[in-house]
Design a protein around this motif. Structure first.
Motif: not given
Length: 240
Positions: A33-47
């Motif tokens: 969970k990244f804020e209000s969406v679901l992301l791959h952990q690495n993509a979330a960190n990079a974003f």
């Protein structure tokens, strides 16, 4: 035109029939969970790092779409396949649904929307972004004019062209380099998505479709190899 009746899908069985159900939107256990969406952990960190860098230069970035399940993509597909959601050509002009054959409807949907099971948004690596300081989410249409000169997201797009690759993101849908029409709002986290693109198998999507039910299923399955090669495998392989 007469459309196929839709029966219940058995997606649990579909997910057991293939090796990597997460590639087809059947499993989100690999996401966070990244804020209000679901992301791959690495993509979330990079974003998060990319957003911070942009903010230091006066650019705001927000995500308006990230992970979508098979069911969510299915609902988008069925709404367009039944004429309950408008079909647009490559210039974003509306098409006359009633005048189209089944194959023309399929081709028209695929200009802007993926097949259920074949969307990069299933992976948690791909996001649609906009500038929330320049346009409200409710007013966003995700059309080229919003990202081109004089559009509210133009400065954001120009910044991303220069800097997104520094954080592992790129534009997978580029003119002449992808089957999908150019999308200035769609970013992909290349280090993970590139492997997912290679691992995506038409044979596994075919197995999923054997358990799933959706509008225009028969004509889609008759062309599945062609559609996967053009709309899934044919994407830009390097940043702009």
């Amino acid at each position: 035109m007469q459309l196929e009746p839709i029966a219940d899908s058995n997606l649990e069985q579909a997910s057991l029939a293939i090796l990597n159900p997460h590639l087809y939107g059947l499993d989100d256990a690999h996401l966070v969970k990244f804020e209000s969406v679901l992301l791959h952990q690495n993509a979330a960190n990079a974003f998060a790092k990319m957003r911070e860098a942009a903010q230091r230069q006066g650019i705001d970035i927000a995500i308006c779409s990230a992970y979508r399940s098979f069911d969510k993509q299915l609902s988008i597909w069925n709404a367009k396949a039944t004429g309950n959601r408008p079909l647009l050509d490559k210039q974003h002009q509306p098409l006359h649904f009633e005048s189209l054959s089944a194959q023309q409807i399929i081709d028209s949907i695929l200009i802007w929307s993926a097949l259920p099971g074949a969307s990069r948004h299933h992976w948690g690596t791909d996001i649609d972004v906009y500038d929330p300081s320049k346009i409200n989410r409710d007013g966003l249409q995700l059309v080229a004019a919003e990202y081109q000169a004089n559009g509210p997201c133009h400065a954001l797009y120009q910044w991303l062209l220069q800097h997104a690759h520094q954080f592992g993101f790129y534009f997978p849908f580029q003119q002449g380099k992808s089957g999908v029409s150019t999308e200035e709002w769609h970013l992909s986290y290349f280090p993970v998505a590139s492997h997912y693109t290679e691992a995506f198998l038409c044979a596994d999507l075919f197995k999923v479709f054997e358990y799933a039910n959706f509008e225009l299923k028969s004509p889609v399955m008759a062309r599945l190899d062609e559609l996967v090669n053009h709309y899934v495998k044919f994407v830009a392989s390097v940043p702009i």
